[in-house]
Design an enzyme around this catalytic site. Structure first.
Site, short mmCIF file in Angstrom:
data_model
loop_
_atom_site.label_atom_id
_atom_site.label_comp_id
_atom_site.label_asym_id
_atom_site.label_seq_id
_atom_site.Cartn_x
_atom_site.Cartn_y
_atom_site.Cartn_z
N GLY A 100 0.89 -1.18 -0.03
CA GLY A 100 -0.04 -0.10 0.13
C GLY A 100 0.78 1.32 -0.13
O GLY A 100 1.96 1.13 0.04
N GLY B 130 0.43 5.64 0.66
CA GLY B 130 -0.68 6.96 1.07
C GLY B 130 0.15 8.11 1.47
O GLY B 130 1.44 8.31 1.04
N GLY B 131 -0.37 9.09 1.76
CA GLY B 131 0.27 10.35 1.93
C GLY B 131 1.47 10.27 3.19
O GLY B 131 2.23 11.10 3.27
N PHE B 132 1.25 9.36 4.01
CA PHE B 132 2.36 9.08 5.07
C PHE B 132 3.46 8.55 4.43
O PHE B 132 4.50 8.84 4.97
CB PHE B 132 1.66 8.20 5.91
CG PHE B 132 2.22 7.98 7.39
CD1 PHE B 132 2.26 8.97 8.40
CD2 PHE B 132 3.33 7.17 7.75
CE1 PHE B 132 3.06 8.84 9.64
CE2 PHE B 132 4.05 7.05 8.67
CZ PHE B 132 3.69 7.76 9.86
N GLY B 133 3.30 7.57 3.56
CA GLY B 133 4.50 6.83 3.08
C GLY B 133 4.11 5.45 2.63
O GLY B 133 2.86 5.34 2.40
N VAL C 42 3.60 1.27 2.78
CA VAL C 42 3.38 0.23 3.49
C VAL C 42 3.73 -1.15 3.20
O VAL C 42 3.49 -1.50 1.95
CB VAL C 42 1.72 0.05 3.93
CG1 VAL C 42 1.50 -1.05 4.66
CG2 VAL C 42 1.28 1.59 4.19
N LYS D 85 4.17 0.64 8.13
CA LYS D 85 3.93 1.82 7.36
C LYS D 85 5.11 2.66 7.67
O LYS D 85 5.42 3.12 8.75
CB LYS D 85 2.73 2.63 7.90
CG LYS D 85 2.45 3.85 7.29
CD LYS D 85 1.25 4.57 8.06
CE LYS D 85 0.00 4.09 7.69
NZ LYS D 85 -1.17 4.69 8.15
N ASP E 77 -10.76 11.40 8.95
CA ASP E 77 -10.55 10.94 7.62
C ASP E 77 -11.21 9.73 7.41
O ASP E 77 -10.43 8.80 6.58
CB ASP E 77 -9.08 10.80 7.50
CG ASP E 77 -8.72 10.64 5.93
OD1 ASP E 77 -9.67 11.12 5.06
OD2 ASP E 77 -7.58 10.44 5.71
#
Length: 672
Positions: free
Chosen positions: A369, A371-374, A376, A390, A486
């Site tokens: 995966g 996302g905006g965080f980084g 996974v 993550k 969110d």
């Protein structure tokens, strides 16, 4: 939302011979004598014929003449008059030609006169054998004003083939309703009938007469003692009293219910007679006011002893914590970003070094995966447990603040429908969060048209209930409450059994205290399509902002459509699309066509009703998530009950043919 009887009113298109009418004058519902309890929005809107000679027409065809029909025409003449002597007198003709003349004399005719600002409802019966082709409302020759109509309802009268609920159960459930002041809208009429329309939270068997076998009163604000009336429900198999404010001990009379198998969720001493019931599953959590062990009187006597022991235990724990902290600081000096001026993370979960993260993920081999965080990655601990890792990207827009936020919240929350944090890594620039791994990915992926394994209807209901339970815990089970901010399909993760868990707490916020209702924020968080529309005007988010996002997720589960449809140039929100489809009143045009009709219409309507109730633009009009959770429980119970009835019918059908000689190819049972 203000309909006392829970009716849903749909706008009817205006024809070329009609015009819309409305009023902005305040209507005092309390001062109006209206037994039909029409909402304000129904009373202050209407259609009128453009000319005195025109008629208001309802072109609705109910051609099945085997039924009797009930028609209710609602009038509220709010139009201001220059001359108070002007009258509005009208003929109502069902199955006519607009002039009251029908060669077959097979119509229903009535003449009425409206008084200014005085509601009038005209009930009409269309007898069996007639059906409905049209309804005309036409001014009489003595009328000064053209005809008008505010609203109408048409019901098909369904004969009951089964008998009414057993009178003992009727008396018991009505007394329970009155004792605990249960005000559910659908607790009216016969508890078990007609079939498919049982009271919310009830499941009945197919006996003649039917008996109540399951009663779900969770989150119903019950308070006081557990009344002995429950023991009068002699066929009760399942009783759920969780999340209420009941007090006292677990009553011994539950042992007198011979069929009772499951009793949720009480806290307290268990009478010996209940312990001896070998088939009883008793859950002991959810009502903290009930005595813990033995009788309340005995508990009072041991309070001083317990207090003394507790103080010693607390002292020893504090000493142990201080010593552990000192050892940790000596051993891992500089281990958690000690060179940074940022606030250090103080987490209870296991800490991992960067080299351990590298080994766990096999050199960051399998990305599952992003996302905006980084990114996974899939990982495996030494114990063999699979985890999701993550990592924080150095270019992440969310950055260290969101990293700390997510870690903070996941160490505070512990619920079966909230993803669990296994540990973290905070070593210089290397930062990662390690979660339990959920093998079925996220809800967005499962609902994608690229996924060949279509989610079944019951699975969708269960996922909705799981996610609602997790959100209910965040809003009402955490002190202070937590706003997720969110919620969306990609943040609902699914385990191998398709049970849902809420994830991604990087943007979450807590209230300062239990009395706060809003959180001011400079950054709205959220995702387009899921964000509370009220945020743009108020600049605040609250619990019901999450409820709005959850409502969008429910519509995605029902329709299989994404939150934002259309093209980038002409985007369309799923809520708007559903409202357009609702005007036609066809549930099959709304439910995901990939299900191919494998769902019950009754549960589909209820599921849709729950989803739409989350989506008013004004936050105060949305229900609390605890109410949504209770409604989803009832919806799932309804689906299960209907499936069980279908299965029983199929079994009965097959039994009827056991003595007939036939090949297997002769009969292809249809489970619907």
């Amino acid at each position: 939302m203000d309909d006392k009887y829970g009716r849903s009113w749909l706008a009817r298109p205006v024809t070329r011979n009609e015009k819309e009418m409305n009023t902005t004058l305040a209507i005092d519902l309390d001062a109006i004598n209206d037994p039909y309890k029409l909402p304000t929005e129904v009373l202050n809107t209407a259609v009128s014929a453009r000319r005195l000679s025109d008629s208001v027409n309802i072109w609705r065809s109910y051609s099945d003449t085997s039924f009797e029909y009930k028609v209710y025409l609602h009038f509220f003449d709010f139009e201001e008059r220059v001359d108070n002597s002007e009258k509005r007198i009208m003929n109502i003709i069902v199955n006519g030609f607009g002039d009251g003349v029908d060669e077959n004399k097979n119509n229903v005719t009535k003449t009425i006169s409206l008084s200014h600002r005085d509601p009038l409802t005209v009930p009409l019966t269309v007898e069996q054998g007639m059906g409905i082709n049209n309804i005309f409302i036409k001014a009489t020759s003595h009328s000064h004003l053209p005809p008008m109509l505010n609203a109408y309802e048409i019901y098909r009268v369904i004969p009951q083939s089964a008998s009414a609920t057993h009178q003992d159960d009727v008396d018991a459930i009505q007394r329970i309703r009155d004792i605990y002041k249960i005000s559910r809208i659908k607790w009216q009429g016969d508890p078990c009938g007609p079939k498919g329309f049982t009271w919310d939270g009830l499941t009945c068997n197919t006996n003649d007469p039917p008996r109540i076998i399951s009663l779900n009163l969770s989150s119903s604000k019950l308070s006081g003692d557990i009344d002995s009336t429950f023991s009068n429900l002699a066929n009760l198999e399942i009783l759920d009293l969780s999340n209420n404010e009941l007090v006292g001990q677990v009553p011994e009379f539950f042992a007198k219910l011979p069929q009772l198998k499951i009793l949720n969720n009480l806290t307290g001493s268990i009478p010996g007679a209940l312990i001896e019931k070998s088939n009883l599953q008793l859950s002991l959590e959810g009502n903290g006011g009930i005595c813990e062990i033995g009788s309340c009187e005995k508990n009072k006597n041991i309070v001083p002893v317990v207090a003394t022991i507790a103080s010693v235990v607390v002292f020893l724990i504090i000493v142990g914590i201080v010593m552990a902290i000192r050892r940790s600081l000596r051993k891992n000096e500089g281990g958690i970003s000690s060179t940074s001026n940022k606030e250090q993370l103080k987490l209870k979960n296991q800490t991992f070094s960067y080299s351990q993260i590298h080994d766990i993920t096999d050199g960051f081999k399998t990305m599952i995966g992003k996302g905006g965080f980084g990114e996974v990655y899939l990982g495996t601990l030494q114990s063999g447990e699979r985890v999701a890792v993550k990592t924080l990207s150095l270019s992440s827009n969310q950055g260290y603040k969101q990293f700390k936020s997510e870690a903070k919240f996941l160490t505070l929350v512990h619920h079966r429908n909230v993803v669990s944090l296994v540990g973290y890594c905070d070593e210089g620039d290397a930062k990662a969060l390690i979660y339990e791994y959920l093998s079925k990915g996220n809800l967005q992926e499962q609902l994608s048209d690229k996924n060949l394994n279509v989610l079944g209807w019951k699975e969708r209901l269960q996922i909705a209930l799981d996610a609602a339970s997790g959100l209910d815990y965040l809003h009402n089970g955490c002190k202070p409450p937590i706003i997720h901010r969110d919620l969306k399909g990609s943040n609902i993760l699914l385990d191998e059994n398709m049970h849902a868990k809420i994830s991604d707490f990087g943007l979450s916020r807590t209230f300062a205290n239990d009395n706060d209702t809003h959180v001011l924020t400079n950054y709205p968080g959220g995702t387009p399509g899921y964000l509370d529309p009220e945020y743009h005007s108020s600049g605040t988010l609250n619990k019901r902002s999450d409820v709005y996002s959850f409502g969008v997720i429910l519509l995605e589960l029902i329709t299989g459509q994404p939150a934002i449809r259309g093209t980038p140039d002409k985007p369309s929100h799923i809520h708007y699309w559903v409202k357009l489809k609702l005007e036609a009143g066809d549930i099959h045009a709304i439910v995901d066509p990939r299900l191919k009709g494998n769902y019950s219409v009754a549960s589909a309507w209820k599921f849709l009703e729950i989803g739409m109730s989350c989506l008013p633009d004004v936050a105060i009009q949305r229900p609390d998530i605890s109410h949504i959770t209770s409604e989803l429980k009832d919806c799932l119970s309804l689906e299960v009950s209907l499936q069980r009835n279908v299965s029983n019918k199929l079994d009965s059908f097959l039994m009827d043919y056991t003595l007939i000689d036939f090949n297997e190819s002769d009969i292809v049972p249809n489970p619907r």
